[in-house]
Design an enzyme around this catalytic site. Structure first.
Site, PDB file in Angstrom:
ATOM      1  CG  PHE A   1      -2.020  -1.035   1.119  1.00  0.00           C
ATOM      2  CD1 PHE A   1      -2.361  -1.516   0.380  1.00  0.00           C
ATOM      3  CD2 PHE A   1      -1.745  -2.025   2.410  1.00  0.00           C
ATOM      4  CE1 PHE A   1      -3.301  -3.273   0.442  1.00  0.00           C
ATOM      5  CE2 PHE A   1      -2.176  -3.504   2.743  1.00  0.00           C
ATOM      6  CZ  PHE A   1      -3.497  -3.339   1.601  1.00  0.00           C
TER       7      PHE A   1
ATOM      8  CD  GLU B   1       7.001   4.326  -3.944  1.00  0.00           C
ATOM      9  OE1 GLU B   1       5.503   4.971  -3.621  1.00  0.00           O
ATOM     10  OE2 GLU B   1       7.393   5.221  -5.098  1.00  0.00           O
TER      11      GLU B   1
ATOM     12  NE  ARG C   1       0.584  10.898  -7.625  1.00  0.00           N
ATOM     13  CZ  ARG C   1       0.037  11.037  -8.893  1.00  0.00           C
ATOM     14  NH1 ARG C   1      -2.019  10.298  -9.279  1.00  0.00           N
ATOM     15  NH2 ARG C   1       0.194  10.268 -10.103  1.00  0.00           N
TER      16      ARG C   1
ATOM     17  CG  PHE D   1       2.290   9.267  -3.949  1.00  0.00           C
ATOM     18  CD1 PHE D   1       3.350   8.268  -3.150  1.00  0.00           C
ATOM     19  CD2 PHE D   1       2.972   9.801  -4.155  1.00  0.00           C
ATOM     20  CE1 PHE D   1       4.369   8.296  -2.860  1.00  0.00           C
ATOM     21  CE2 PHE D   1       4.176  10.806  -4.830  1.00  0.00           C
ATOM     22  CZ  PHE D   1       4.891   9.507  -4.572  1.00  0.00           C
TER      23      PHE D   1
ATOM     24  CD  GLU E   1      -1.847   4.932  -6.493  1.00  0.00           C
ATOM     25  OE1 GLU E   1      -1.339   5.566  -7.086  1.00  0.00           O
ATOM     26  OE2 GLU E   1      -1.131   6.223  -5.483  1.00  0.00           O
TER      27      GLU E   1
END
Lengths: 783, 480
Positions: A243, A247, A325, A359, A729
């Site tokens: 999720f 990363e 974002r 994000f 997402e």
């Protein structure tokens, strides 16, 4: 090969082509415990177990650190502090700022100070608690407001601007000024962070880890060890959820285990227990939204001046792109004639926040939805009407975002109308008004909210992917690509792409672990990009082999290339039909290469960050959800009683998997906005460190009426893989409808004329506080 | 020695740490890695396994959390893990349903769900949504949103043929009975780790007298957190689950005697029969796995201020029967909770049973649990209101709260306000106003002090509205 294997014959019916509801490639292994995760791998002989010691202050200088008790604890083989790192000490993924082990000072409660390797997991954990550390404590900024007050940022602020928003707001018939808090969120992947490092020849290292970004793990392990990347191989078969939390946040544990493995010459496994996982890894950014908005009598927005301040924690990590974002989504589906969108990257002395599904997008989108809700209350309208009025549209020059990208596919209005009808929104609105008038304690709320989510990494160079395809002489294939499998079904979808290209049964295609020695330099599996990028790369690889086969067959059988086609497990070559595997064998003995790499890079995208203008996204994915809730105005408890969703995945690669993403994303988003509350103490210590205190949705939070539809007959207008759309997402943001429905139920206490103050997450406590506020305001307005 | 069945293989463990967790033994010693660790605190269900007991010739299947179960407590039982369900390469109907319904994504929680579903299948004749949710409330999934898993819970009933566990049921039950006959009480010692499971209250008293430092363990759902989170190695554990007197559940002279080691699952039906409103509270207390392991005595024994049963027992006017090698005594429960996790239990003493006066005409019990999440969450506030009504007159009253003080506690001032008054809104409102005198709750990650106080006050309003009204009209938790 001296003799050829038996050619695999095609079954009677082929299954698994693109568009079919194929099960997850590992489903049968998930259900009987065979699916292997890193901690399930049989440990090589002599494997040591590592653990980490964490700081107990939020901000301070380390005056003395005594690890002698750790070193002499039973079973301990090695202890490392920062000076024992052979290579780079900073593992910041984009900008520096993330020390592998604390050096001199600590910047959050729970920062890793040292690591220990011992003969058992329990011995390592026990030993890690035995260090004595003296700190000179420094003042700590624990909140966004504190960081803002001290002008403390991890990166410079950024602005996106169109026209003169201030003048537009001042000149508008109505204006509002407000602030709104949005909480963070713990990823709570069920499988915690884990890495197993096995030292090899020439100082090299093989790393089995649970990461969304094997290539970055490879780079950082190499840098930390001071060896070339070519000596490090990272292997990721699957993750037990990620999720975004794996990363960049998977790297530290791989690097620590690698240093210990190098020093001891033994395989080293580092697995964080749940508490340390929650304490020491980053979460979704909390945000503070502060804004002024101007609008006309109908609620049409004329100008928005909004500052989005993301709480980044102690380092930049990915925060630059995350706050960007949020800014890119501060319009959601709404045209902003004038806008001033500023994003601040606020530094706090807390764990460095990181990627989490969406994000930053969800926070930006929730911010504008909160604005819309207030406009609706202020103008006495149904919020859905205000939403529809403000949609981007092809007419009236209302189709360009505040960062200059043209919205080209105007499907949100028909999508919302479709859902409005199928969910019986208007009738239920009437029913709810009647119910609320007749009930003093329980109140119902309803909301229908839209989603528009930009698809592409906003860091342009990440929009590339590679694949590797081998066809064997029995006709079976091994498929590999740079994308990682975290449950989303990426391996399944990409295998479907390859099976479709060759028109063979899906069982012909075996997915293999994502490895840096098979496909190099892969981007993280993130930004919903997995199928878009890797699907195209795999198709490219398949197309290369197909082309070779066609060229060969045309020559061999003396037919035109145009008369050759792949169909139903066979290859039609002029008048002849050949089983696929037979053609492969024929090709092999005629020395045709049966292996190919594939590559893809996303076209059309560009963004000039200096000018804050461009086309950062290849396309947008859309959706909408209509949620109904029931709240208890005496306790603040609530329940989602029904949700209807219509979501746009273009031409679905696999409707079963896509619906899984929509449903799962929605419930996960609902958790973010309702019961998932991160609580820190005044000392900066995280208090919600396990599922006992941090409450993600449970099965009963899923409503009995959960109606999900994929928007039919709406292929992507861009040339994506089979005209599908990304789905990882966007559905998370459908859950904004739950927050808005709770707000609507609370607003009933003020006859919908007063805006409730309802920060996210809307915990029962916040809901009760809002109810109390509304009741008081209503009494005041009546007297 | 720990003597039990792993699937259909009889094991006599001589050298496995009896005080370690079943989960660690499965994964680290047996290499059965299908069972996962998600939290090691009994809160996520990833480690769910199924144990079967022989009960009167039949098998009783229960899902439990392997992470908080000491290995020793497997003695005399059958342990079934996710690796044991499929047969000859053929998935079990539970597993096949999960595949067919797309019930797994990342797959990490899946073995736990499969085992919870398997236990549900073995204990429920037909699929019914509410019961399914109750069975799955202790299994967290972060990927799917649960809808397909619930669907699998329905589909697994089709076609409903007997599986190999059913076919071997009678034989398995007799094998388990033979094990229990052969080794009725356990005494396992591996290095310094000692696990004792006496089978009578007299023996339990003696064991405790002989081992002054021993820790009592019933379900382990609280105690084992010291091991998995606090990294404590227990030297001596004394298991209560095999003590006959502690398994008592009977009515004697208008009183209900609940043995201290009776699990929530085993006493729920009887308690709800007498006090129907306890149904929601018990259903929301922990999860199915926790209720299968946790005991009434354990909830009293740990004396947590946020346990949900102590307020119930305080409101019902319960008495505790305490016992030691020296003898027995009874204690009203008010006298038991002394301070934060401090009780009136003397060294060597244990709770044998809890005695509850059965309801009479006019008795009315309301139990309210307020928590951030409706399922498997610890109460921010737990309020249990017991009133004896003579017409509209409140002739007796006990109001007890959890989460409001360092101990579970009665609201004495509020009780005084109500006693002898007419049951009406003004009396209840006056009672609510006194809470601030009796309680000074704390703020923590579950709720603020202000919220706790306000909710506690508001629950008097709920009580006022609740008479003669379907609870679904006042409580969101009662909505489907």
């Amino acid at each position: 090969m001296r003799s050829l294997p038996e050619a695999r014959s095609a079954g009677a019916t082929l299954t698994g082509k693109v568009g079919e509801r194929v099960r997850h490639e590992s489903a049968h292994k998930h259900v009987n415990g065979e699916a292997t995760y890193v901690d399930d791998r049989p440990s090589p002989a002599g494997t040591l177990h590592a653990y980490v010691g964490l700081s107990t202050v939020a901000h301070g200088r380390i005056e003395a650190m005594d690890v002698s008790a750790v070193r002499s604890a039973p079973g301990v083989i090695d202890v490392i502090t920062v000076d024992d790192i052979p290579g780079h000490r900073d593992i910041g993924p984009v900008f520096p700022g993330d020390p592998l082990l604390a050096e001199g000072d600590v910047s959050f409660h729970g920062q890793v100070l040292f690591a220990v390797a011992a003969t058992s997991y329990a011995a390592a954990r026990r030993a890690a608690r035995l260090a004595t550390v003296a700190y000179a404590e420094l003042p700590a900024d624990l909140t966004i407001e504190a960081g803002l007050a001290n002008d403390s940022f991890v990166r410079p602020s950024h602005r996106q601007q169109r026209g003169d928003a201030t003048a537009a707001i001042d000149g508008a018939a109505h204006s509002l000024e407000s602030a709104f808090h949005i909480g963070g969120q713990e990823q709570m992947y069920l499988e915690g962070q884990v890495s197993l490092c096995v030292p090899g020849e020439d100082g090299g290292m093989t790393v089995y880890t649970s990461t969304q970004h094997p290539a970055e793990g490879q780079k950082l392990v190499a840098e930390v060890l001071g060896i070339p990347m070519s000596l490090v191989t990272v292997d990721v078969r699957r993750m037990g959820g990620a999720f975004g939390g794996k990363e960049t946040n998977a790297n530290q544990w791989a690097c620590i285990a690698a240093v210990l493995a190098r020093r001891t010459g033994k395989p080293v496994k580092l697995r964080l227990a749940r508490a340390e996982d929650m304490i020491a890894t980053g979460k979704r950014h909390p945000f503070l939204s502060q804004y002024r908005v101007g609008f006309d009598n109908n609620g049409l927005i004329e100008g928005l001046d909004i500052a989005l301040s993301g709480g980044c924690g102690m380092s930049p990590d990915l925060s630059d792109a995350i706050v960007d974002r949020a800014m890119f989504h501060a319009d959601n589906c709404y045209f902003l004639p004038t806008a001033n969108v500023v994003g601040h990257r606020v530094k706090t002395h807390t764990v460095s926040n990181t990627a989490f599904r969406g994000f930053g997008g969800p926070q930006g989108m929730l911010a504008i939805e909160e604005v819309i809700e207030r406009i609706a209350t202020a103008t006495g309208q149904d919020a859905l009407d205000v939403r529809k009025r403000n949609f981007y549209s092809a007419e009236g020059e209302r189709d360009t975002t505040h960062y200059g990208q043209r919205v080209e596919q105007h499907i949100i209005a028909p999508l919302v109308s479709r859902l409005e009808e199928s969910s019986e929104y208007r009738r239920r609105r009437e029913d709810i008004r009647a119910f609320n008038a007749g009930n003093s304690v329980l109140k119902r709320g309803l909301a229908l909210t839209p989603v528009k989510f930009g698809i592409s990494f906003t860091v342009q160079h990440l929009n590339q992917a590679g694949a590797l395809l081998h066809v064997y002489t029995d006709g079976s294939m091994q498929l590999n690509h740079g994308g990682t499998e975290m449950g989303q079904g990426l391996y399944t979808k990409v295998a479907q792409v390859v099976a479709s290209e060759f028109q063979v049964d899906l069982s012909t295609v075996t997915c293999t672990a994502t490895r840096t020695d098979k496909v190099p330099n892969a981007s993280p599996t993130a930004a919903s990009s997995g199928s878009d990028l890797n699907g195209m790369a795999a198709r490219d690889a398949a197309a290369k082999i197909k082309t070779r086969l066609v060229t060969f067959a045309a020559e061999h059988f003396g037919v035109e290339e145009e008369s050759i086609r792949f169909a139903a497990g066979e290859v039609v070559i002029g008048e002849q039909r050949l089983a696929f595997a037979d053609l492969i064998q024929l090709a092999y003995v005629n020395r045709i290469s049966l292996s190919a790499t594939g590559y893809y890079r996303t076209p059309k995208i560009h963004y000039d960050r200096e000018a804050a203008h461009g086309r950062p996204f290849f396309y947008y994915a859309y959706g909408a959800a209509c949620s109904e809730v029931l709240i208890d105005t005496l306790t603040g408890e609530y329940k989602l009683t029904r949700v209807d969703i219509c979501h746009d995945v273009g031409q679905s690669l696999n409707p079963a998997l896509d619906i899984g993403q929509v449903e799962g994303g929605f419930i996960q988003g609902m958790g973010w906005l309702t019961t998932e509350e991160l609580v820190w103490g005044d000392d900066g210590r995280l208090q919600t460190i396990g599922p006992a205190t941090y409450k993600i949705p449970a099965v009963g939070d899923t409503p009995a009426a959960f109606n999900v539809e994929l928007l039919p007959d709406s292929p992507n207008v861009e040339a994506t893989i089979f005209h599908s759309k990304a789905v990882g997402e966007p559905p998370l943001m459908l859950a904004i409808s739950v927050w808005a429905a709770i707000r609507d139920a609370v607003a009933s206490l003020g006859d919908y004329r007063i805006s409730p103050e309802l920060d996210a997450p809307a915990t029962p406590e916040r809901v009760l506080t809002a109810c109390t506020q509304l009741r008081a305001a209503q009494r005041e307005s009546v007297t | 020695m720990i003597h039990f069945l792993l699937d259909d293989t009889e094991l006599r463990l001589q050298d496995a740490d009896p005080n370690g967790s079943v989960l660690d033994w499965l994964r680290e010693t047996r290499g059965l890695t299908g069972t996962k660790e998600g939290c090691a605190s009994g809160d996520c269900g990833a480690c769910t396994v199924v144990v079967a007991d022989a009960v009167e010739g039949d098998l009783r299947y229960q899902a439990i959390n392997a992470c908080v179960t000491p290995l020793g407590s497997l003695h005399g039982k059958q342990l079934i893990t996710v690796e044991h369900l499929s047969e000859g390469g053929q998935l079990h109907p539970t597993q096949q349903a999960m595949v067919d319904c797309h019930g797994s994504q990342c797959g990490f929680c899946t073995p736990g769900f499969v085992m919870s579903l398997f236990a549900h299948l073995k204990t429920h004749r037909a699929p019914e949504r509410h019961a399914l949710l109750e069975s799955l409330g202790g299994n967290l999934c972060r990927c799917t949103g649960y809808r397909p898993i619930v669907e699998a819970g329905v589909r697994m009933y089709d076609p409903g043929a007997a599986d190999r566990f059913d076919l071997a049921g009678a034989e398995t039950a007799s094998r388990l009975e033979a094990i229990c006959l052969e080794t009725p009480s356990t005494d396992a010692k591996v290095s310094e780790h000692h696990y004792l499971a006496p089978d009578s209250a007299a023996d339990l008293g003696e064991v405790l007298a002989r081992h002054p430092g021993a820790r009592l363990v019933a379900g382990g759902t609280d105690l084992m957190l010291e091991h998995t989170q606090g990294l404590v190695e227990f030297e001596t554990l004394v298991y209560t689950g095999r003590v006959a007197e502690l398994q008592q559940l009977e009515e004697i002279d208008g009183e209900l005697h609940v043995g201290a080691a009776v699990t929530y699952s085993d006493c729920c039906e009887v308690l709800c029969g007498h006090w129907p409103d306890l149904g929601e509270l018990i259903e929301r207390l922990g999860s199915r796995q926790i209720r299968n392991q946790g005991t009434l005595g354990g909830n009293v024994g740990t004396a947590s201020p946020i346990g949900d049963m102590p307020p119930v027992l305080l409101a019902l006017g319960a008495r505790l029967r305490l016992r030691s090698a020296a003898g027995e005594r009874e204690l009203p429960i008010e006298g038991y909770f002394l301070d934060y996790r401090q009780t009136a239990l003397q060294p060597g003493e244990f709770i044998q049973s809890i005695i509850l006066p059965l309801p009479r005409d006019g008795d009315w019990l309301q139990a309210y649990k307020i928590s951030k999440r409706l399922e498997d969450d610890i109460s921010a506030v737990c309020a249990v209101f017991w009133l004896r009504l003579d017409g509209e007159l409140i002739s007796d009253v006990r109001l007890a709260f959890g989460g409001m003080a360092a101990v579970p506690k009665r609201a004495s001032a509020a009780e005084q306000v109500l006693l002898g008054q007419t049951f009406d809104e003004s009396a209840l409102s006056a009672a609510a106003a006194t809470l601030v005198n009796d309680f000074a709750p704390i703020s923590d990650m579950r709720a603020s002090a202000d919220y706790r106080l306000q909710v506690a006050r508001n629950l008097f309003q709920r009580l006022w509205l609740a008479r003669g009204v379907d609870a679904a009209e006042l409580r969101v938790a009662r909505h489907a």
